[in-house]
Scaffold this active site. Structure first.
Site, PDB file in Angstrom:
ATOM      1  N   GLY A  73      66.309  25.413  45.043  1.00 38.39           N
ATOM      2  CA  GLY A  73      65.917  26.807  45.238  1.00 38.39           C
ATOM      3  C   GLY A  73      66.536  27.732  44.215  1.00 38.39           C
ATOM      4  O   GLY A  73      66.713  28.925  44.461  1.00 38.39           O
ATOM      5  N   HIS A  74      66.831  27.208  43.031  1.00 38.15           N
ATOM      6  CA  HIS A  74      67.506  27.970  41.986  1.00 38.15           C
ATOM      7  C   HIS A  74      66.584  28.153  40.782  1.00 38.15           C
ATOM      8  O   HIS A  74      66.975  27.932  39.639  1.00 38.15           O
ATOM      9  CB  HIS A  74      68.796  27.264  41.570  1.00 38.15           C
ATOM     10  CG  HIS A  74      69.756  27.052  42.691  1.00 38.15           C
ATOM     11  ND1 HIS A  74      70.767  26.095  42.645  1.00 38.15           N
ATOM     12  CD2 HIS A  74      69.867  27.662  43.895  1.00 38.15           C
ATOM     13  CE1 HIS A  74      71.449  26.147  43.782  1.00 38.15           C
ATOM     14  NE2 HIS A  74      70.928  27.080  44.554  1.00 38.15           N
ATOM     15  N   SER A  75      65.378  28.564  41.014  1.00 35.14           N
ATOM     16  CA  SER A  75      64.374  28.679  39.956  1.00 35.14           C
ATOM     17  C   SER A  75      64.682  29.857  39.031  1.00 35.14           C
ATOM     18  O   SER A  75      65.067  30.933  39.482  1.00 35.14           O
ATOM     19  CB  SER A  75      62.988  28.876  40.582  1.00 35.14           C
ATOM     20  OG  SER A  75      62.708  27.853  41.515  1.00 35.14           O
ATOM     21  N   ASP A 110      65.302  24.690  36.991  1.00 38.55           N
ATOM     22  CA  ASP A 110      65.790  24.631  38.368  1.00 38.55           C
ATOM     23  C   ASP A 110      66.951  23.644  38.410  1.00 38.55           C
ATOM     24  O   ASP A 110      67.295  23.022  37.399  1.00 38.55           O
ATOM     25  CB  ASP A 110      64.652  24.169  39.293  1.00 38.55           C
ATOM     26  CG  ASP A 110      64.870  24.551  40.755  1.00 38.55           C
ATOM     27  OD1 ASP A 110      66.019  24.832  41.142  1.00 38.55           O
ATOM     28  OD2 ASP A 110      63.884  24.540  41.511  1.00 38.55           O
ATOM     29  N   HIS A 111      67.553  23.508  39.566  1.00 41.88           N
ATOM     30  CA  HIS A 111      68.542  22.457  39.817  1.00 41.88           C
ATOM     31  C   HIS A 111      67.912  21.420  40.735  1.00 41.88           C
ATOM     32  O   HIS A 111      67.556  21.731  41.873  1.00 41.88           O
ATOM     33  CB  HIS A 111      69.801  23.031  40.464  1.00 41.88           C
ATOM     34  CG  HIS A 111      70.573  23.956  39.585  1.00 41.88           C
ATOM     35  ND1 HIS A 111      71.216  25.074  40.057  1.00 41.88           N
ATOM     36  CD2 HIS A 111      70.802  23.933  38.247  1.00 41.88           C
ATOM     37  CE1 HIS A 111      71.818  25.695  39.058  1.00 41.88           C
ATOM     38  NE2 HIS A 111      71.571  25.026  37.948  1.00 41.88           N
TER      39      HIS A 111
END
Length: 613
Positions: free
Chosen positions: A533-535, A312-313
């Protein structure tokens, strides 16, 4: 739904799944396609089509976003992080912040050179990146598309916070320079205006379902079933034959608790996302023996990589008080009807010409930043090895993404705020996502996000806080830090947070932090760091013996007629908000499926990038 047999079943209607369905349906309208999506549709709903209202989808009672609770983590001070993912037709493309961002060229190149996936270098993927994009900012750019379905622009208004950030950058940081294209693929470390998934003509969010699915409503062979959850893939002799699915009780509370089935004559495409796809595989008997034994599921294929490699980020967004003269989006983010409908008539303006406060996301300027030699000394030894091994050989890879926001998303009293967000682009920390029930699709997953498990990540976050604060305190509308949403620094020290009467001079020295301040900053980061929210990554496209789940043509190892097309297949992180990569994966999958089924799906326009690398 009366029909139960289809040519292709797409298990999940997120961004990638909708792209696959839309492209295949357009290429061959006689192809019968079923898309099963756990969330609702989004057609013409203003909380999806009006870009400024994206935060409405992240309310605790949201029907279009699902929240995943991780394990309590010692690295986070015992906190259990909560991470969102899209749960509606179009997935993240329908609910995200609307930031247009693309990875560095070396990110995709690594997918081939490091992980052995032939055909996944940036030069191979560029035609597909151009295919889905209409870059309204500047036509005829060789690395951007000009005729794709998804529009990219600067939105219908530019707010002061972005301009002030860039004004400070010209004087405070003269070493990095500026660019007209922060997403040009082949370079980074330059300041610029930030594009958005917004149609410059209409002011609407440019999402996947409104451009790939809804325009094909007349195609009776394209079936979209929302509000239903895929339980598992069915097999016969290790050949995928269809799916089992159930009604989502949230949307159909009175539905019978029965398992429904659908049969695929030609192929099943799993597209349930980073959180959903590994759970469907494990409930289907594909995964690590130890996990499947706990579930009581008979193993079909031993793939220990299923659910592993979660990435993720990691994001932080401390708020700053803004001058009354700065336009901010607080009231719109609060979904204030007086602000949206009456006081400023933003809805009327948006409907008339696609401009105004509803035609933006409030994120107007930023940089994908790499540290200088001095920065590396400031960051410290914890990051030195990571820099030498991973970043130094790839000069297009940023370490941080920094962006302005004309509001705050922190839990603070109503007021006038702006924020400078930052996220780590390639965190060292990784995690996992596994099923906890063989039958209950609503059972919470066993999730560990891994945030701050590695010391390199903490060192970068500390640098991110100090860098963004120095920019903020020099901006014209800066009026201090929101104390309760910043580290608990010594109130009598030089780094103390609090209200101020105005900005400091560009020439002022940077703040100094004592040893106690450093401890307070680390404590703050442990309490506040969250997901962007970048999973991605939980069904990685790697060699099987290296923990891979799919091969370079997206086929699940050990079975036939089953592909995965979503962000779970990413073998490594990408330095960008992940929507563009999700759409790319859908485009790539559609071309591959077309090749295998004898259907012509164009790969996109070719272009020479000589001189741009």
């Amino acid at each position: 739904m009366t029909q139960s047999i289809f040519d292709i079943i797409i298990a999940g209607g997120g961004a990638a799944g909708c792209v696959v369905a839309g492209r295949l349906a357009a290429a061959d309208p006689t192809l019968s396609i079923l898309v099963v999506e756990s969330g609702p549709g989004t057609r013409d709903d203003p909380v999806h089509t009006q870009p400024a209202r994206f935060l409405y989808n992240f309310r605790p009672d949201s029907a279009t976003v699902k929240f995943h609770v991780g394990k309590e983590s010692p690295a986070l001070g015992g906190r259990a992080p909560v991470i969102p993912s899209g749960q509606c037709l179009g997935g993240g493309s329908s609910v995200n912040f609307g930031v247009f961002s693309r990875p560095s060229a070396s990110d995709y190149d690594d997918w081939e050179s490091v992980f052995g996936n032939k055909g996944w270098r940036t030069n191979d993927l560029l035609p597909l990146l151009r295919k889905f994009e209409m870059y309204q900012i500047q036509p005829d750019k060789p690395t951007h598309g000009d005729s794709g379905p998804l529009k990219v622009s600067y939105g219908g208004i530019t707010l002061e916070v972005g301009n002030q950030f860039l004004d400070v950058a010209t004087q405070y940081d003269r070493t990095r320079g500026f660019t007209e294209d922060v997403n040009g693929l082949y370079e980074c470390n330059k300041y610029g205006r930030w594009p958005k998934w917004i149609d410059a003509r209409t002011g609407k969010r440019s999402d996947v379902p409104h451009h790939y699915i809804y325009p094909q409503s007349s195609n009776t062979n394209l079936h979209i079933l929302t509000g239903h959850q895929v339980k598992r893939i069915t097999f016969k002799d290790n050949v995928a034959t269809g799916i089992e699915y159930v009604a989502n009780r949230r949307f159909y509370p009175d539905a019978k608790p029965e398992v429904l089935t659908a049969t695929a004559r030609r192929m099943v495409v799993l597209s349930a996302g980073t959180f959903g796809s590994p759970l469907v595989l494990e409930r289907s008997g594909i995964g690590a023996a130890s996990i499947l034994q706990k579930l009581g599921v008979q193993q079909i294929v031993d793939l220990p990589g299923v659910g592993e490699n979660y990435q993720d980020h990691q994001l932080l967004y401390p708020p700053f008080y803004a001058a009354d003269s700065m336009r901010t989006m607080e009231k719109i983010f609060q979904d204030d009807p007086d602000e949206i409908e009456s006081k400023h008539r933003w809805t009327k303006q948006w409907k008339k010409n696609g401009t105004g406060m509803l035609a933006t996301n409030g994120l107007d300027a930023g940089i994908k930043m790499r540290p200088s030699r001095k920065d590396l000394d400031d960051i410290g030894e914890a990051f030195r090895k990571r820099w030498r091994q991973y970043y130094a050989p790839a000069p297009d890879k940023p370490v941080l993404w920094i962006v302005t926001l004309a509001a705050t998303v922190a839990n603070v009293p109503n007021g006038q705020y702006f924020s400078l967000l930052w996220s780590l682009q390639h965190p060292e920390s990784t995690g996992y996502v596994h099923a906890t029930s063989a039958h209950d699709v609503d059972a919470p997953a066993d999730v560990h996000f891994g945030f701050l498990d590695r010391p390199e990540d903490m060192a970068l976050h500390k640098w991110g806080y100090k860098r963004t604060r120095e920019f903020a305190r020099r901006m014209f509308s800066y009026r201090g830090e929101v104390t309760e949403a910043h580290p608990a620094f010594d109130p009598s020290g030089k780094a103390a947070a609090g209200k101020k009467s105005g900005p400091v001079s560009i020439l002022d020295p940077d703040l100094e932090y004592t040893e106690e301040d450093e401890k307070a900053l680390e404590e703050y980061i442990r309490k506040q760091v969250t997901s962007a929210g970048h999973s991605l990554g939980t069904c990685a496209m790697k060699k099987r013996e290296e923990g891979g789940v799919v091969d370079s043509r997206l086929n699940v190892y050990g079975v036939e007629r089953l592909k995965i097309a979503d962000l779970s297949i990413c073998p490594a992180n990408v330095a960008a908000n992940t929507c563009s990569t999700a759409v790319l994966l859908g485009e790539k999958a559609a071309v591959m499926i077309g090749e295998e089924l004898g259907i012509s799906v164009e790969a996109g326009p070719t272009v020479s990038v000589e001189g741009h690398i």
